[in-house]
Each structure stands twice: as structure tokens, then as C-alpha cells.
Design an enzyme around this catalytic site. Sequence first.
Site, PDB file in Angstrom:
ATOM      1  N   ASP A  38     -28.473  -5.174  27.595  1.00 17.58           N
ATOM      2  CA  ASP A  38     -27.352  -5.004  26.683  1.00 17.58           C
ATOM      3  C   ASP A  38     -26.344  -4.060  27.328  1.00 17.58           C
ATOM      4  OD1 ASP A  38     -28.322  -2.438  26.352  1.00 17.58           O
ATOM      5  OD2 ASP A  38     -28.973  -2.723  24.295  1.00 17.58           O
ATOM      6  N   SER A  39     -25.178  -3.956  26.727  1.00 22.19           N
ATOM      7  CA  SER A  39     -24.047  -3.327  27.405  1.00 22.19           C
ATOM      8  C   SER A  39     -23.886  -1.843  27.134  1.00 22.19           C
ATOM      9  CB  SER A  39     -22.758  -4.021  26.968  1.00 22.19           C
ATOM     10  OG  SER A  39     -22.536  -3.777  25.583  1.00 22.19           O
TER      11      SER A  39
ATOM     12  N   GLN B 199     -18.280 -10.377  16.870  1.00 19.68           N
ATOM     13  CA  GLN B 199     -18.245  -9.319  15.873  1.00 19.68           C
ATOM     14  C   GLN B 199     -17.460  -9.813  14.657  1.00 19.68           C
ATOM     15  OE1 GLN B 199     -19.932  -6.638  15.698  1.00 19.68           O
ATOM     16  NE2 GLN B 199     -20.660  -6.293  17.795  1.00 19.68           N
TER      17      GLN B 199
ATOM     18  N   ASP C 155     -33.970 -10.262  20.048  1.00 22.87           N
ATOM     19  CA  ASP C 155     -34.681  -9.081  20.534  1.00 22.87           C
ATOM     20  C   ASP C 155     -34.756  -8.094  19.386  1.00 22.87           C
ATOM     21  OD1 ASP C 155     -32.999  -6.296  21.157  1.00 22.87           O
ATOM     22  OD2 ASP C 155     -31.739  -8.066  20.872  1.00 22.87           O
TER      23      ASP C 155
END
Length: 402
Positions: A119-120, A216, A293
Amino acid sequence: MTEKTTTSISNQDPDRMGLGLPTPDPKPEKFGFKLLAQDGKARRGEVSMPRGTIRTPAFMPVGTAATVKFMYPGQVRDLGADVILGNTYHLMLRPGAERIHSLGGLHKFANWKYPILTDSGGFQVMSLAKLRKMSEQGVEFKSHIDGVKHFMSPERSIEIQCQLGSDIQMQLDECTRLPASEDEIERAMQLSLRWAERCKIEFGDRPGQAMFGIVQGGDIPRLREESAQSLKDMDLKGYSIGGLAVGEPQQVMLDMLEVTCPVLPEDKPRYLMGVGTPDDLIESVSRGVDMFDCVMPTRAGRHGLAFTRYGKVNLKNARHKDDHRPLDPLSHCPAARDYSRAYLYHLVKSNEALGSMLLTWNNLAYYQELMQGMRDAIEAGRFEDHKVEVKEGWARGDIPTL
């Protein structure tokens, strides 16, 4: 549409011999996704890349700091995991992306030679809100470890993930905790879209790897649709759905999936980030999600909670202290099958590390069994019947007295 499952010894992964888990031969040189079967909106597919194939629907165990807590890498693999998740923010802070790169990359560092998704750091933008400053250029973090300041731009996030060598990388985004105002949700969504463009440019052309955009839009349907469509127009290799399971009721999350998934392309994988409970997984698969996840199975295991086909079992409860039954006599996992609840209760109450190890092992095994059951049901065209059967098992509450 069904998958051919015949295999020979020559095209099996030696680490998975005897598990009935075929590996395509030869390994693909490019990242790709193939839809193999569909039942209603539920999808059965394969994400392929040089380090291996991810069978979807897939659950990715979380290895935040290059380790799935209380598990050996080989155990995680043997349970059926095709991919694990690493955390860019935490690995950036310790031991450092440059150090991991100099030591051969994250796969070698963690002794996991199969796909890794990173992930970022975007979620930490939200969860560490008191320690950060936002701007159009990126995010300034104050390390929760030593207070040292770090700056993460969209470009730096991708640079770190490339240094780690992950197979699937996430764009940097701003994740808004719900509830929030519509204006605040739209501002964060638009910023995330601009960051996605910058991440795509930084990522460039990497045939064997992928960068996913992140949808988003909070709990506002029109913003979810706009975000999904804008990311679709960027023609990315995959699409994540973020900003859910952050405090809103489950039904809100499912409603947002129902407006988001139809906008996303059918020939690309869909990944719902940070989700969730077994019920979240099966309901989300029925709405078209491919990948998941969550820290829940490992975190619950460390706190005495077991997931089984008969529902949850709280091993802190004194009613288990004289119970000779295992968690699940039908499980293929030794942790579920070969240890009494009385022993597990003793380990949990005594704060013995073995208790956390066994319950984490059990929980990850159950999650992988749950995903395999869904894959099989989709291929057989009986997903909705399977969903009812699984939920009836949870409602049963416990195994019969042995």
C-alpha cells in the site's frame, strides 16, 4: 465459463506439491488479469505476473513490517496464500526502503518469492492525522517511532515501492474517515485523483508489475462514481476501492460497492482495501470484488479470538477451560484440529506466545478456506446457495458435542 484444472508434476510449484494448486508454466512476463467464471456479480479469475498467479477472489495476509505476525512465510504459503501485503509507510521508517533495496528487495528480505502488494501510505495519512501536514505536493509525516519528519509525495511513494520491488503498487491517496462533510470528502477525492495521475507518470512502463488507482468518495454515491470513472479513464492495470470500513456501518460499505463496481472495467482486478470480517468478504464478493486484505485474522488471533466455520470463538471465555473439543475437527489446519479449546484457553490466559501463534494460524487457514470455497462455488454456478450455507454455519454457533 470454467477453468481447466488438470495439472502435471512438471507445472506445479514445488512449494505447493500435494495442495492441488496449479501454477501456469511458463510464468508470464507481463501483469494480466483473466476472468474465468462469473455467477451473478461474483467473479472467479486469475491475476498473473512473473512471480506467480493470484487466484481470485483472494485474501491477502497482511505483513505490515515484512512479516505476517506469528507466522513463518512457508506456513502462510501452505495455507493457500498467493500474495501478501507490505506497508510502504512502516517499511520506509524501519528498516528503510533504501536498505531493503540494497539487501536484494522485499521478496528476498522477507523470504517470500511470490507476489507482494504494497500500500502507498495513504491510510496512515488518515490514521496518523495528528502527526501530519497535507498539501497539494504531498504529506509531511512526523514518525511515530522517533519523531523525525518525513515527506511523502505521490512520486516518492512510488519510488519507495519500486525500491521495495513490490509486484502490485498503490497510488498515494487521501483517505477520509467517516462521517465527514460532503465538501471534505469531495476535496480529498479530487486530490487523490490528481495524485493518481502523478503516480501513473512516476510508475511508467513496468510490464511485470502494476500500479492500482484507489477509488475514493466516502459515502457519497455520485463521488464514488466520479472517482471510479476518472480512474477508469486513466487505463490503469487494476483498481482499488479505499476509504471504506473506516467507521461506517457495513450496509453503507456495501451500498458504495454497488455503485462503484459497475463503473470499473470488467477485465481489470478490483481490490477492496482493509476489509474485513468473513461476512464482509462474502458480501463484497457477491458485489463483484476480487481481492481483499485485512489485519483482522492476525490481530484477532493475538487477542484470543478464533474464526471458524461455526462462527467466532472467544478463547478468553472461561467456559472453554474444561472443553476437550478442538476449534474445528473438519479443518485441514493442525491449529484448528489438533489442540483442545481447554489448552488454547490456558495459553491465552497465560499470555503464552504459542496461543497467539496457534490462533493466528487457525484464523488465516479459515480465511483461505473461505476464499477457496467461494472460488469453487462461483465455478460451479452456485455462489448464492454457498453463501447461504456459510452463513447458516456461522449462525449455528458451535460444533456438536464430540
